[in-house]
Design a protein around this motif. Sequence first.
Motif, mmCIF file in Angstrom:
data_model
loop_
_atom_site.group_PDB
_atom_site.id
_atom_site.type_symbol
_atom_site.label_atom_id
_atom_site.label_comp_id
_atom_site.label_asym_id
_atom_site.label_seq_id
_atom_site.Cartn_x
_atom_site.Cartn_y
_atom_site.Cartn_z
ATOM 1 N N ARG A 56 108.148 72.848 79.840
ATOM 2 C CA ARG A 56 108.364 72.095 81.084
ATOM 3 C C ARG A 56 108.453 70.604 80.802
ATOM 4 N N GLN A 59 111.856 69.884 79.102
ATOM 5 C CA GLN A 59 112.995 70.118 79.995
ATOM 6 C C GLN A 59 113.087 69.047 81.071
ATOM 7 N N ASP A 60 111.956 68.652 81.596
ATOM 8 C CA ASP A 60 111.924 67.660 82.672
ATOM 9 C C ASP A 60 111.996 66.239 82.150
ATOM 10 N N ALA A 62 109.671 64.690 81.029
ATOM 11 C CA ALA A 62 108.497 64.147 81.703
ATOM 12 C C ALA A 62 107.816 63.093 80.833
#
Length: 79
Positions: A56, A59-60, A62
């Motif tokens: 996550r 992918q983000d 972040a």
Amino acid sequence: MSQPHRRFSELFAQLGLPNDPAGIHQFLSQHAPLAPETALADAPFWSPAQTEMLCRQRQDDADWAELVDQLDAALRYRA
């Protein structure tokens, strides 16, 4: 808005791993080197929750993504 400055030890804490210098060193020593053909999130030592968090964050893109990349690089190197 700028991203917060995160520390490598904070990523270990997010992953539920020991995040003091000795704990980080032990983890890297135990699991490195990670085979070049193995994606970081596919390494066999992660729990499902850790795998999901690593995927996550990348992918983000972040605020943890840079540290996830740093962890990936650290696990590719054997001192």
